[in-house]
Design a protein around this motif. Structure first.
Motif, PDB file in Angstrom:
ATOM      1  N   THR A   1     -25.521 -27.307  12.306  1.00  0.00           N
ATOM      2  CA  THR A   1     -24.668 -27.575  13.460  1.00  0.00           C
ATOM      3  C   THR A   1     -23.229 -27.179  13.178  1.00  0.00           C
ATOM      4  O   THR A   1     -22.563 -26.552  14.017  1.00  0.00           O
ATOM      5  CB  THR A   1     -24.737 -29.070  13.843  1.00  0.00           C
ATOM      6  N   THR A   2     -22.738 -27.534  11.995  1.00  0.00           N
ATOM      7  CA  THR A   2     -21.379 -27.147  11.606  1.00  0.00           C
ATOM      8  C   THR A   2     -21.239 -25.636  11.572  1.00  0.00           C
ATOM      9  O   THR A   2     -20.252 -25.072  12.068  1.00  0.00           O
ATOM     10  CB  THR A   2     -21.041 -27.724  10.221  1.00  0.00           C
TER      11      THR A   2
ATOM     12  N   ARG B   1     -23.198 -23.398  13.132  1.00  0.00           N
ATOM     13  CA  ARG B   1     -23.376 -22.875  14.492  1.00  0.00           C
ATOM     14  C   ARG B   1     -22.099 -22.993  15.313  1.00  0.00           C
ATOM     15  O   ARG B   1     -21.672 -22.036  15.972  1.00  0.00           O
ATOM     16  CB  ARG B   1     -24.524 -23.640  15.162  1.00  0.00           C
ATOM     17  N   ASP B   2     -21.479 -24.167  15.262  1.00  0.00           N
ATOM     18  CA  ASP B   2     -20.283 -24.388  16.068  1.00  0.00           C
ATOM     19  C   ASP B   2     -19.151 -23.438  15.681  1.00  0.00           C
ATOM     20  O   ASP B   2     -18.358 -23.024  16.530  1.00  0.00           O
ATOM     21  CB  ASP B   2     -19.818 -25.839  15.928  1.00  0.00           C
ATOM     22  N   ALA B   3     -19.092 -23.079  14.388  1.00  0.00           N
ATOM     23  CA  ALA B   3     -18.002 -22.217  13.915  1.00  0.00           C
ATOM     24  C   ALA B   3     -18.287 -20.733  14.101  1.00  0.00           C
ATOM     25  O   ALA B   3     -17.365 -19.955  14.364  1.00  0.00           O
ATOM     26  CB  ALA B   3     -17.722 -22.502  12.438  1.00  0.00           C
TER      27      ALA B   3
ATOM     28  N   PRO C   1     -21.848 -19.566  18.293  1.00  0.00           N
ATOM     29  CA  PRO C   1     -21.796 -20.362  19.533  1.00  0.00           C
ATOM     30  C   PRO C   1     -22.920 -19.982  20.489  1.00  0.00           C
ATOM     31  O   PRO C   1     -23.238 -18.812  20.667  1.00  0.00           O
ATOM     32  CB  PRO C   1     -20.421 -20.003  20.113  1.00  0.00           C
TER      33      PRO C   1
END
Length: 313
Positions: free
Chosen positions: A124-125, A127-129, A132
Motif C-alpha cells: 500500500t505504501t 502503491r500510493d507513492a 497510483p
C-alpha cells in the motif's frame, strides 16, 4: 513481579513494526532478534521488471481492439504477485534507486496480489507513492494456496475468456525468491482447469537467500550474555530449518549434546520453541532433537501459549 525472561527470536526484525517485538515487550519477556538469513537482491532481474513497466507491458491500452491479435494491442501483464516482504522490498528498492517514470493513468488497471496483511501494508505504501490507481487484493488470504484459489475467481471475473475473442488473457508476473513453493503457478495453470480459466504465471527471481556467516557467533554471544547476567530461563524461537544446526551446536543439544552435557531438560536453562510443525519435524528427522515447544498457531500468541503450557508442567 518475576524477572523478565529473555526470548531470542531467530529472525530479522520486521520494519517498521514487528508483531513479535510488540507482543513480547508487552509481556514478561526481553525479546532479542538474531537474523539467520541474509537476502541479496538480484539487481539485473529487478531492472528487467522496471523495463517491462517502461515498455508498457503493464499498460491497459485505451484503444485496444478486443478481437485484435497483434502485439501492439495485447496487454502482456494484468498484475503482479507478491508473497514475501523481501520481494516487495526488492521492488521498492529498485524504484527508489532507478525511478519508475510512468503516466499515473498507465497503472490504473494493475492488480497487485498479496498473501497477507503485512505484505499488503508494505504494498500500500509503495502503491500510493509510485503506482497510483493499482488495486491490492488478497490481504486476507493467509496462505499461497488460499490466494491462488481467490485469484482464479477474481482475475477470471476481470478478464473473462470467451470463444468470441482471440485476445489472450494477460499473464501475471510473480516476483519470487530463489527458494519458493510453486503452489500458486501450479494452481493457476493446472491441467485440470478448463483452458479459458487458466492464468499464465511468469516467475522472475528478484532476491536470493542464504544463511548469514555471522549467525552462529551472534547467537552464541547473545546466549552467553544472558547466561552471564544470571537469567535462570532463556527461550529460543526457531522460525525455519535455516540455522538449526548452528543453534544446536551452540546450545550443545541433539547430536552436539556431548559437548555441553546431556541436554537434560531438568538441567537446561535454554529451551527451544518452533514456530510450527515443519521446523519441529526437521529438528526431529535431521538431528533427532525434540523441541520443547511447537506453537499450535504461527503467531506471537501461539508461541507464548506453548511456552506457558510447557513451564506449567
Amino acid at each position: 513481579m518475576p524477572p523478565k525472561v529473555p526470548i531470542l527470536l531467530l529472525k530479522t526484525r520486521s520494519s517498521p513494526n514487528d508483531s513479535y517485538d510488540d507482543f513480547f515487550n508487552a509481556k514478561n519477556y526481553i525479546p532479542s532478534f538474531i537474523p539467520v538469513l541474509e537476502h541479496r537482491f538480484n539487481k539485473t532481474n529487478l531492472s528487467q521488471v522496471r523495463n517491462l513497466f517502461v515498455s508498457g507491458a503493464f499498460t491497459q491500452k485505451s484503444n485496444a481492439n478486443p478481437t485484435a491479435n497483434t502485439n501492439e494491442d495485447i496487454q502482456w501483464y494484468g498484475g503482479m504477485i507478491f508473497t514475501s516482504q523481501r520481494a516487495v522490498e526488492g521492488f521498492a528498492n529498485m524504484i527508489e534507486q532507478e525511478g519508475l517514470p510512468l503516466d499515473p493513468k498507465s497503472t490504473s488497471s494493475l492488480i497487485l496480489y498479496t498473501v497477507g496483511p503485512a505484505t499488503a501494508r508494505s504494498l500500500t505504501t509503495l502503491r500510493d507513492a509510485h503506482l497510483p490507481g493499482a488495486t491490492i487484493y488478497g490481504a486476507e488470504a493467509g496462505t499461497g494456496e488460499n490466494l491462488a484459489h481467490m485469484m482464479l475467481k477474481h482475475y477470471n471475473t476481470i478478464y473473462p475468456s470467451s470463444s468470441s475473442t482471440s485476445t489472450p488473457k494477460p499473464a501475471l508476473l510473480f516476483l519470487v525468491g530463489e527458494q519458493r513453493r510453486d503452489i500458486i503457478p501450479k494452481t493457476l495453470m493446472s491441467d485440470t482447469l478448463p483452458l479459458d480459466e487458466r492464468i499464465t504465471v511468469e516467475e522472475i527471481v528478484v532476491y536470493e537467500t542464504g544463511e548469514m556467516d555471522s549467525f552462529e557467533k551472534d547467537f552464541q554471544g547473545s546466549v552467553q550474555r544472558y547466561e552471564n547476567d544470571g537469567h535462570g530461563e532463556i527461550w529460543v524461537v526457531v522460525f525455519s530449518p535455516s540455522g538449526c544446526e548452528a543453534m544446536l551446536r551452540v546450545l550443545g543439544l541433539g547430536p552436539f549434546a556431548s559437548d555441553k552435557g546431556d541436554g537434560n531438560k531438568d538441567e537446561r536453562k535454554v529451551f527451544v520453541a518452533t514456530i510450527g510443525p515443519t521446523t519441529r519435524d526437521y529438528l526431529r528427522s535431521k538431528f533427532a532433537f525434540e523441541a520443547d515447544v511447537c506453537a499450535e498457531k504461527p503467531s506471537p500468541e501461539g508461541v507464548a501459549e506453548g511456552i506457558q503450557s510447557f513451564m506449567a508442567k
